[in-house]
Design an enzyme around this catalytic site. Structure first.
Site: not given
Length: 381
Positions: A110, A118, A182, A212-213, A225, A295
């Site tokens: 990601d 990351r 985002r 995504k998403h 999450h 996901d």
């Protein structure tokens, strides 16, 4: 019988002659059921090198998994290194993983830019602005950010990036999208234009994009999450516009389905496990025949509602091709075994037709060939 024991018993059964004879009837002329199912698994792992990623190396060898995903942080061990220290280390890690895999791996990350990155400057990677900030600039800047990102991903061996985000900024306060910048825009067509530019930039370096998403996370009031966001009252069909404009067109891409509850599309099942959403809307209405990735199936949006084996089967029944388990929100060294066993047993008990497995396998291998990853001689039974 405890579940983990049941998994092990099934693996033993797979090795027996009588069960193997039944399995033979389910094999394609060229590829075993085991290989096809293995290619449908993408997993996160602990370890920054071949000597510390022993669990993953086992899973690559034993289950022929199709892909891995890298993380910088270990969510359960605050001070521990997960997979990323430096450019040279990541390059060596990926090379070691590819060396032991008989079929080239998708190596995903990601790396959206902004907060969701990351690879960080502390690892030796120069970052790019968030999607929101790029959306305030000329679209050429987004292409340049994609090209820059693609260059350093290619340099270390990453070949898939779960970006760009195609969520429309319906709710600027959404804790998982708008509030952390985002989304490119509240305008669906602008999201499509800027997302396409980022993907085209990465494609200059052979990186597969991950849109995504689906079917749209930008109106959510909560974070998947932590639980299952209900977007029934806030979602609109306009959030499908970026996908309608980009899916099936160059550059090469996969599509990630989000964990959402949307009564307008399916009153009974989360979008990531929903046949009406993935097959009827995405595949039939929008005409997408490419690779669909779930996901992370270990997010609480799913684990609060379903056991992992049930979720895996439902996702494939719905039309997904790759089951993603980040193995970071929770860590389970047997997660690959559990996913493989769940799909294998579902085929043998009639829950999943063998043709549904073969369909996903063929989509995955087609993408690996088209992206230059697949070497025909690498497929070994």
């Amino acid at each position: 019988m405890p579940k983990i024991l049941a998994y092990c018993v099934l693996l033993i059964l797979l090795a027996t002659q009588s069960f193997a004879m039944q399995a033979t009837e389910l094999q394609s002329p060229e590829v075993s059921l085991k290989t096809m199912i293995g290619q449908m698994i993408m997993v996160g792992f602990r370890g920054e090198g071949a000597t510390t990623a022993r669990v993953l190396l086992r899973d690559i060898k034993e289950h022929q998994i199709g892909g891995v995903i890298l993380f910088d942080k270990d969510c359960l061990r605050a001070q521990a290194v997960r997979n990323i220290i430096s450019k040279e280390q990541v390059h060596d890690l990926i090379s070691a993983l590819q060396d032991v895999s008989t079929i080239p791996l998708f190596v995903a990350i990601d790396q959206e830019g902004g907060r969701v990155s990351r690879f960080k400057p502390s690892h030796g990677f120069a970052g790019t602005p968030s999607a929101q900030k790029l959306g305030e600039l000329p679209v050429s800047e987004t292409f340049a950010a994609g090209e820059h990102t693609g260059a350093y991903l290619e340099s270390v061996g990453v070949n898939m990036n779960f970006a760009p985000v195609l969520d429309v900024n319906v709710n600027p306060e959404s804790p998982v999208i708008g509030a952390i910048e985002r989304s490119y825009s509240a305008d669906p067509s602008k999201v499509a234009t800027y997302g396409h530019a980022f993907a085209q930039g990465m494609a200059r370096h052979g990186i597969i994009s991950g849109y995504k998403h689906f079917p749209g996370h930008g109106s959510s009031l909560s974070d998947s999450h932590k639980g299952l966001p209900d977007v029934t009252k806030t979602w609109s069909k306009d959030e499908l516009i970026p996908y309608a404009e980009l899916l099936g067109k160059e550059p090469l891409h996969v599509l990630m389905v989000g964990h959402l509850y949307n009564r307008k599309l399916d009153a009974d099942t989360p979008t990531s496990l929903s046949y009406p959403v993935i097959t009827e809307v995405l595949r039939d209405q929008l005409g997408y025949d490419g690779v669909v990735v779930t996901d992370d199936l270990q997010m609480k949006a799913i684990t609060n509602e379903y056991p992992i084996d049930e979720a895996a089967v439902k996702a494939v029944q719905a039309g997904s091709d790759i089951l993603l388990a980040g193995n970071n929100l929770v860590y389970d060294p047997q997660i690959v075994c559990k996913l493989v066993t769940a799909l294998t047993w579902a085929v043998h008990n009639g829950e999943l037709p063998i043709e549904r497995i073969r369909q996903s396998y063929e989509r995955i291998m087609k993408l690996k060939r088209e992206s230059g990853l697949f070497v025909e001689e690498a497929l070994k039974e």
